[in-house]
Design an enzyme around this catalytic site. Sequence first.
Site, short mmCIF file in Angstrom:
data_model
loop_
_atom_site.label_atom_id
_atom_site.label_comp_id
_atom_site.label_asym_id
_atom_site.label_seq_id
_atom_site.Cartn_x
_atom_site.Cartn_y
_atom_site.Cartn_z
N TYR A 59 0.79 -1.12 0.00
CA TYR A 59 0.14 -0.07 0.22
C TYR A 59 0.97 1.16 0.09
O TYR A 59 1.72 1.17 0.73
CB TYR A 59 -0.87 -0.13 1.26
CG TYR A 59 -1.99 1.29 1.55
CD1 TYR A 59 -2.96 1.53 0.74
CD2 TYR A 59 -1.24 2.36 2.13
CE1 TYR A 59 -3.63 2.63 1.08
CE2 TYR A 59 -1.80 3.62 2.06
CZ TYR A 59 -3.16 3.66 1.58
OH TYR A 59 -3.93 4.93 1.70
N GLU A 118 -3.69 7.52 -3.90
CA GLU A 118 -3.35 6.14 -3.19
C GLU A 118 -3.26 5.18 -4.21
O GLU A 118 -4.06 5.13 -5.26
CB GLU A 118 -4.93 6.07 -2.44
CG GLU A 118 -4.93 4.87 -1.60
CD GLU A 118 -6.24 4.62 -0.87
OE1 GLU A 118 -6.05 4.62 0.40
OE2 GLU A 118 -7.08 4.57 -1.36
#
Length: 416
Positions: free
Chosen positions: A138, A227
Amino acid sequence: MFALRKAGFVARAVSAGQKRFLSIHEYQSVNLLNSYGVPTPKSIPAHTPQEAFEAAKQFGSTGCVIKAQVLAGGRGKGKFDNGLQGGVHMVQTSPEQAQDYASKMLGAKLITKQTGAGGRICNAVMLAERRDPAHEYYIAVLNDRTTGGPVLVASSQGGMNIEEVAAKDPSAIITTPIDFDNGLSREEALGVAKKLGFQGEDAESQAADIFINLYKIFKDKDATQIEINPLAETKDGAVLCMDAKFGFDDNAEFRQPEIFALRDITQEDPSEVEAQKANLNFIKLDGNIGCLVNGAGLAMATMDVLALHGGNPANFLDVGGGATPETVKKAFEIISRDPKVKSIFINIFGGIMRCDYIAEGVIRAKKELSMDIPLVVRLKGTMEDEAKELIRESGLTIIPFDDLDEAAAVAVKLAL
């Protein structure tokens, strides 16, 4: 009670009412990433089933993945209003399979945990090559209040809800402050890659390049958030951004025309789009009491008081300090168009805003729109007496109050 029960939409109303952040589709994000040298799986957008068929042929026997392009999370677990389950599917057999999926997705509404019951229309799909990840990470670039600047947020536990990861294992989150002017240094970027556990110097170098370039996009394009979830290290040694989510600061629209040209208003509530054009801060909610208030704080308090009396607001609407009778009338047009609205509560504290302007707008709307929805009005502050006199002289059925609690109770009663 209300603040807890409705925390989600109140927070959304306040943040969106004061500052909206543009989001773009995944295929648009891929194009932006690629323009900065950030690697992704090969991807092709399609707006018709035939285009999906032609795109699928370019992936050959390896197959591809077809993804509904809807601005909402949870697409894979969503459901279309025509019965198709899931907004993400593997295309394993032939281009005809991609064409069939596209025919069912395009023009249908995808309902996910983030869209609400109404869902959002799917006007495009994206076909992407299949790449097998050996590990998923991530990565995010965002502004951090604690450090007062941008940060790189990273975790070796990608492909899942990062909030849940942070709650269960805070040590799994690596936060690295970024120098606003100079960005990430090569040394800093490599340090993050090593901490995340990329396999080998080549993978670490690829990941570091991605981190550095993500911040370049963030700064160059006035992003509020980037993101990447997941960032994948594939079985053949490549490091690829498999999915991307961007947010951009609306205050920067004047210097980012190319980015804001990507805005897809079909993904937004039509009434919110119309309100934005009139410089009204409007968020549609699920209740039956229309609200017209000036100031985000007073709007929140108004919704709280309505809920304490058993009511449910139909919208958040902050007319701001510079409203005119014309914008007030436009606000009423938008509110009254909602068939669920059974009463309207106007709560104005006149500081910069003049109460008589509000009164003029209310009277004009009541007359010109032939409104039969009960209006409860509370006006306090600048030009208050003049406003009340205008309402009295109008002869219209407008119920005035001085006390907020009493006014809210009547608005709720009229909506039953």
